[in-house]
Design an enzyme around this catalytic site. Structure first.
Site, PDB file in Angstrom:
ATOM      1  N   GLN A 129      20.882  71.752  35.056  1.00 18.43           N
ATOM      2  CA  GLN A 129      19.485  72.081  35.734  1.00 18.43           C
ATOM      3  C   GLN A 129      18.546  71.573  35.036  1.00 18.43           C
ATOM      4  O   GLN A 129      17.634  71.288  35.744  1.00 18.43           O
ATOM      5  CB  GLN A 129      19.876  73.757  35.835  1.00 18.43           C
ATOM      6  CG  GLN A 129      18.814  74.043  36.578  1.00 18.43           C
ATOM      7  CD  GLN A 129      19.317  74.161  38.638  1.00 18.43           C
ATOM      8  OE1 GLN A 129      20.218  73.647  38.784  1.00 18.43           O
ATOM      9  NE2 GLN A 129      18.568  73.793  39.186  1.00 18.43           N
TER      10      GLN A 129
ATOM     11  N   SER B 217      25.684  67.517  36.057  1.00 16.07           N
ATOM     12  CA  SER B 217      26.764  67.367  36.962  1.00 16.07           C
ATOM     13  C   SER B 217      25.226  66.266  37.843  1.00 16.07           C
ATOM     14  O   SER B 217      23.687  66.595  37.720  1.00 16.07           O
ATOM     15  CB  SER B 217      26.518  68.264  38.120  1.00 16.07           C
ATOM     16  OG  SER B 217      27.763  67.495  39.014  1.00 16.07           O
TER      17      SER B 217
ATOM     18  N   HIS C 239      24.198  65.214  41.178  1.00 11.72           N
ATOM     19  CA  HIS C 239      23.755  65.803  42.663  1.00 11.72           C
ATOM     20  C   HIS C 239      22.561  66.623  41.615  1.00 11.72           C
ATOM     21  O   HIS C 239      21.630  67.259  42.628  1.00 11.72           O
ATOM     22  CB  HIS C 239      25.006  66.410  43.468  1.00 11.72           C
ATOM     23  CG  HIS C 239      25.149  68.080  42.407  1.00 11.72           C
ATOM     24  ND1 HIS C 239      25.734  68.515  42.416  1.00 11.72           N
ATOM     25  CD2 HIS C 239      24.640  69.314  43.014  1.00 11.72           C
ATOM     26  CE1 HIS C 239      25.935  69.559  42.106  1.00 11.72           C
ATOM     27  NE2 HIS C 239      25.334  70.065  42.906  1.00 11.72           N
TER      28      HIS C 239
ATOM     29  N   CYS D   5      22.256  92.047  48.963  1.00 11.85           N
ATOM     30  CA  CYS D   5      22.441  91.780  50.903  1.00 11.85           C
ATOM     31  C   CYS D   5      22.542  90.414  51.767  1.00 11.85           C
ATOM     32  O   CYS D   5      21.944  90.139  52.773  1.00 11.85           O
ATOM     33  CB  CYS D   5      21.009  92.067  51.289  1.00 11.85           C
ATOM     34  SG  CYS D   5      20.252  94.312  50.660  1.00 11.85           S
TER      35      CYS D   5
END
Length: 356
Positions: free
Chosen positions: A73, A90, A92, A216
């Site tokens: 990140q 990574s 991407h 949720c």
């Protein structure tokens, strides 16, 4: 770690504080003479908190334990500090081709790949690599990093605008993650009395694609493991990720749309069939929310807390895993005392004492 544990090995998980950060001293205390590998994210993708990598790396180096840093990140924003041993990322994540991973092994670190190797790749890969994608990954990282410093300043200002204004625009909101040591473009907050999946759908209709660590969501009935580890509110959770190039006008429109969207979702949930309030038993007011999912147990608690005198208690019965996080978080936000949980004939009983 899970594969190692399944094979009979031992794994120690280091806790984080409410901002999502580890304490370097506590991390150092978990290192033992037989520790084979230590792992740490450089920054968390859900809440944006940056970890004290350099301090942890120093502790690991002193203990003779290699440290693997997950920098997926953060790598697009700059180098990862510290004397770590291995680093993974990574492509991407910085706009490079999907399917290309990066593994950096510091010189002097003993490294052996797990699985079959190909002699043409010095034993480090199982077969011939996708060279065009690898070159594209490196070129894209170089291009992104060339603009990262200036763009980080701009995105931090936009993210801080969201962090500061959301609590003022929307009542009963908890902004989570470290307020200072954080990624430039990630903002995460949780809204009381809101169904996270419904909120995401409504924001999507308004033209905003956001994500959630809420329990949720349709894919899971348990809270995000990140929010759970932090001990923060999980219901109505929204993660806003600002990609490079995000215009300020989009942020302003999001802040215009959000209050009405949250209010509409709350209105839909504001008058559910009331959970049955049983007679007081041993001084407690009992709310039966068995079989009802986030955020209904907290909504029903909020409805009845005013019905008990100061010093009185409410016992909420729930079999929803999210209640274990959300009821204590509600108490902290509303200035009430969370006493604890007890076993019940069905589900779990969560005891709350009214103190104001």
């Amino acid at each position: 770690a899970e594969a190692h544990e399944a094979g009979g090995g031992a794994v120690t998980r280091v806790p984080v504080d409410r901002t999502g950060a580890v304490d370097p001293a506590a991390y150092a205390r978990t290192l033992r003479g037989d520790t084979a590998l230590a792992c740490l994210q450089s920054a968390n993708h859900e809440v944006g908190t940056e970890q004290p990598v350099a301090e942890v790396a120093g502790a690991c180096r002193e203990a003779g334990v290699p440290l693997l840093v997950d920098a997926a990140q953060s790598l697009a924003w700059g180098k990862v500090p510290g004397d770590w041993s291995l680093l993974a990322a990574s492509a991407h994540k910085w706009g490079g081709p999907s399917g290309v991973g990066l593994l950096v092994v510091r010189k002097g670190v003993r490294f052996a790949p797990q699985g079959p190797g190909d002699e043409r790749e010095s034993g480090r890969a199982p077969g011939f690599e996708n060279l065009p994608a690898i070159v594209a990954a490196a070129a894209s990282l170089r291009a992104v990093r060339a603009e990262a410093e200036a763009e980080a300043v701009r995105l931090r200002e936009l993210a801080e605008r969201i962090r500061a204004r959301v609590p003022a625009l929307v009542p009963d909101v908890e902004v989570v993650g470290d307020p200072v040591r954080r990624l430039p473009g990630v903002v995460t907050f949780s809204c009381l009395y809101v169904d996270g999946e419904t909120l995401l759908h409504e924001l999507d209709r308004a033209g905003f694609s956001v994500s959630s660590g809420s329990s949720c969501t349709s894919s899971t009935l348990t809270p995000s493991h990140v929010l759970k580890a932090m001990g923060v509110l999980s219901e109505g959770n929204v993660r806003v990720s600002l990609p490079p190039g995000t215009p300020a006008e989009d942020v302003e429109r999001f802040l215009e749309v959000l209050p009405g969207t949250v209010a509409a979702v709350r209105e839909k949930l504001g008058a559910p069939a009331a959970a049955e309030a049983a007679p007081r038993t041993g001084g407690d007011l009992v709310v039966d929310a068995i079989g009802r999912r986030c955020p209904i147990p907290v909504i029903e608690l909020a409805k009845v807390i005013g019905d008990v005198p100061v010093g009185g208690t409410v016992r909420v019965l729930s079999d929803d895993e999210a209640a274990r996080l959300d009821i204590p978080a509600w108490c902290e936000m509303r200035g009430q005392e969370y006493v604890g949980e007890e076993g019940a004939e069905k589900g779990t009983a969560y005891l709350v004492r009214r103190i104001s």
